[in-house]
Design an enzyme around this catalytic site. Structure first.
Site, PDB file in Angstrom:
ATOM      1  N   HIS A  57       0.645  -1.262   0.008  1.00  0.00           N
ATOM      2  CA  HIS A  57      -0.064   0.040  -0.102  1.00  0.00           C
ATOM      3  C   HIS A  57       0.698   1.309   0.015  1.00  0.00           C
ATOM      4  O   HIS A  57       0.469   2.285  -0.182  1.00  0.00           O
ATOM      5  CB  HIS A  57      -0.969   0.241   1.256  1.00  0.00           C
ATOM      6  CG  HIS A  57      -0.286   0.082   2.666  1.00  0.00           C
ATOM      7  ND1 HIS A  57      -0.121  -1.080   3.345  1.00  0.00           N
ATOM      8  CD2 HIS A  57       0.210   1.306   3.288  1.00  0.00           C
ATOM      9  CE1 HIS A  57       0.573  -0.703   4.588  1.00  0.00           C
ATOM     10  NE2 HIS A  57       0.735   0.586   4.676  1.00  0.00           N
ATOM     11  N   ASP A  87      -0.464  -7.687   0.540  1.00  0.00           N
ATOM     12  CA  ASP A  87       0.162  -6.225   0.812  1.00  0.00           C
ATOM     13  C   ASP A  87       1.441  -6.147   1.007  1.00  0.00           C
ATOM     14  O   ASP A  87       2.186  -5.631   2.029  1.00  0.00           O
ATOM     15  CB  ASP A  87      -0.606  -5.659   2.348  1.00  0.00           C
ATOM     16  CG  ASP A  87      -0.470  -4.319   2.138  1.00  0.00           C
ATOM     17  OD1 ASP A  87      -0.161  -3.744   1.340  1.00  0.00           O
ATOM     18  OD2 ASP A  87      -0.992  -3.491   3.243  1.00  0.00           O
ATOM     19  N   GLY A 158       4.484   5.078   9.661  1.00  0.00           N
ATOM     20  CA  GLY A 158       6.119   5.000   9.251  1.00  0.00           C
ATOM     21  C   GLY A 158       6.403   3.515   9.573  1.00  0.00           C
ATOM     22  O   GLY A 158       7.854   3.248   9.080  1.00  0.00           O
ATOM     23  N   ASN A 159       5.973   2.667  10.358  1.00  0.00           N
ATOM     24  CA  ASN A 159       6.342   1.284  10.532  1.00  0.00           C
ATOM     25  C   ASN A 159       5.693   0.409   9.556  1.00  0.00           C
ATOM     26  O   ASN A 159       6.180  -0.935   9.437  1.00  0.00           O
ATOM     27  CB  ASN A 159       5.806   0.717  11.962  1.00  0.00           C
ATOM     28  CG  ASN A 159       6.581   1.249  12.942  1.00  0.00           C
ATOM     29  OD1 ASN A 159       6.328   2.026  13.725  1.00  0.00           O
ATOM     30  ND2 ASN A 159       7.931   0.353  13.041  1.00  0.00           N
ATOM     31  N   SER A 160       4.717   0.746   8.696  1.00  0.00           N
ATOM     32  CA  SER A 160       4.315   0.041   7.604  1.00  0.00           C
ATOM     33  C   SER A 160       5.467  -0.404   6.649  1.00  0.00           C
ATOM     34  O   SER A 160       6.237   0.582   6.204  1.00  0.00           O
ATOM     35  CB  SER A 160       3.200   0.636   6.740  1.00  0.00           C
ATOM     36  OG  SER A 160       2.018   0.719   7.238  1.00  0.00           O
ATOM     37  N   ILE A 175       5.676  -5.946   8.407  1.00  0.00           N
ATOM     38  CA  ILE A 175       4.485  -5.093   8.993  1.00  0.00           C
ATOM     39  C   ILE A 175       3.730  -4.631   8.082  1.00  0.00           C
ATOM     40  O   ILE A 175       3.908  -3.686   7.297  1.00  0.00           O
ATOM     41  CB  ILE A 175       5.053  -4.276   9.962  1.00  0.00           C
ATOM     42  CG1 ILE A 175       5.790  -4.897  11.144  1.00  0.00           C
ATOM     43  CG2 ILE A 175       3.707  -3.178  10.848  1.00  0.00           C
ATOM     44  CD1 ILE A 175       6.327  -3.981  12.235  1.00  0.00           C
ATOM     45  N   ALA A 177      -0.105  -3.628   9.066  1.00  0.00           N
ATOM     46  CA  ALA A 177      -1.144  -3.201   9.429  1.00  0.00           C
ATOM     47  C   ALA A 177      -1.316  -3.095  11.068  1.00  0.00           C
ATOM     48  O   ALA A 177      -0.392  -3.678  11.701  1.00  0.00           O
ATOM     49  CB  ALA A 177      -2.496  -3.898   9.097  1.00  0.00           C
TER      50      ALA A 177
END
Length: 199
Positions: A57, A87, A158-160, A175, A177
């Protein structure tokens, strides 16, 4: 951490969101779409080939993607493969002196196992949080894969695309979500499928 940290990079992408454009009735035509910047992280998984896995995403609608390395380099990244179901997406950068994370074997993860989450939240720079695997084979709204890894590590914007690693320093998930205080990660199986689709 000295071995793991250089393999996690910041990801910045710029693109036009897929939402419908705003219609201006006085002008009689839609306003042009406005480019949007997204921020997240990625994990180098092949140092020689310059391959980075991140959250899909972050890059799905991007026209420009940059990888921000821990040594200060900001490099253009090319999208090689993506999976909406999981994702996750695979990027390539042209660079030397990279460090990659090894993938843990599929099926090696257990509930209660200690894990670290490494990302690039809110322009603070790289951050690390600590927790345990709360559950396996979880689902999360908006992601078709029902085999996600649920953990109680603290994550934010910012961790996505960041790394979920075990205490042996191996990548166990990406990671993708957060919900109800839990982080959800696409497992290494999803990363392996990306490699196959990119070949």
């Amino acid at each position: 951490m000295k071995r793991i940290s250089p393999a996690v990079v910041g990801i910045r992408s710029w693109g036009v969101p897929s939402e419908p454009r705003i219609f201006d009735p006085e002008a009689g035509f839609p306003d042009p779409p406005t480019p949007r910047e997204l921020q997240g992280a990625g994990v180098i998984v092949d140092a020689l080939a310059g391959l980075i896995v991140t959250a899909d995403h972050l890059v799905a609608n991007a026209t420009v993607v940059k990888a921000l390395l821990q040594d200060g380099r900001a490099l253009n990244a090319v999208l090689l493969a993506r999976s909406e179901r999981d994702d996750v997406a695979l990027l390539r950068i042209a660079a030397d002196n990279l460090r990659a994370l090894a993938l843990e074997k599929p099926g090696a993860l257990e509930v209660g196992e200690l894990v670290l989450a490494i990302g690039d939240p809110q322009d603070w720079g790289q951050s690390v949080t600590f927790g345990i695997v709360s559950a396996l084979h979880r689902s999360c709204p908006g992601i078709a894969n029902s085999d996600l890894v649920q953990s109680d590590v603290l994550v934010g914007q910012g961790n996505s695309g960041g790394a979920l690693v075990n205490i042996r320093g191996k990548l166990i998930g990406v990671i993708v979500a957060r919900r109800g205080g839990f982080a959800f990660a696409a497992p290494v199986d999803a990363v392996t499928r990306l490699f196959v689709s990119a070949q």
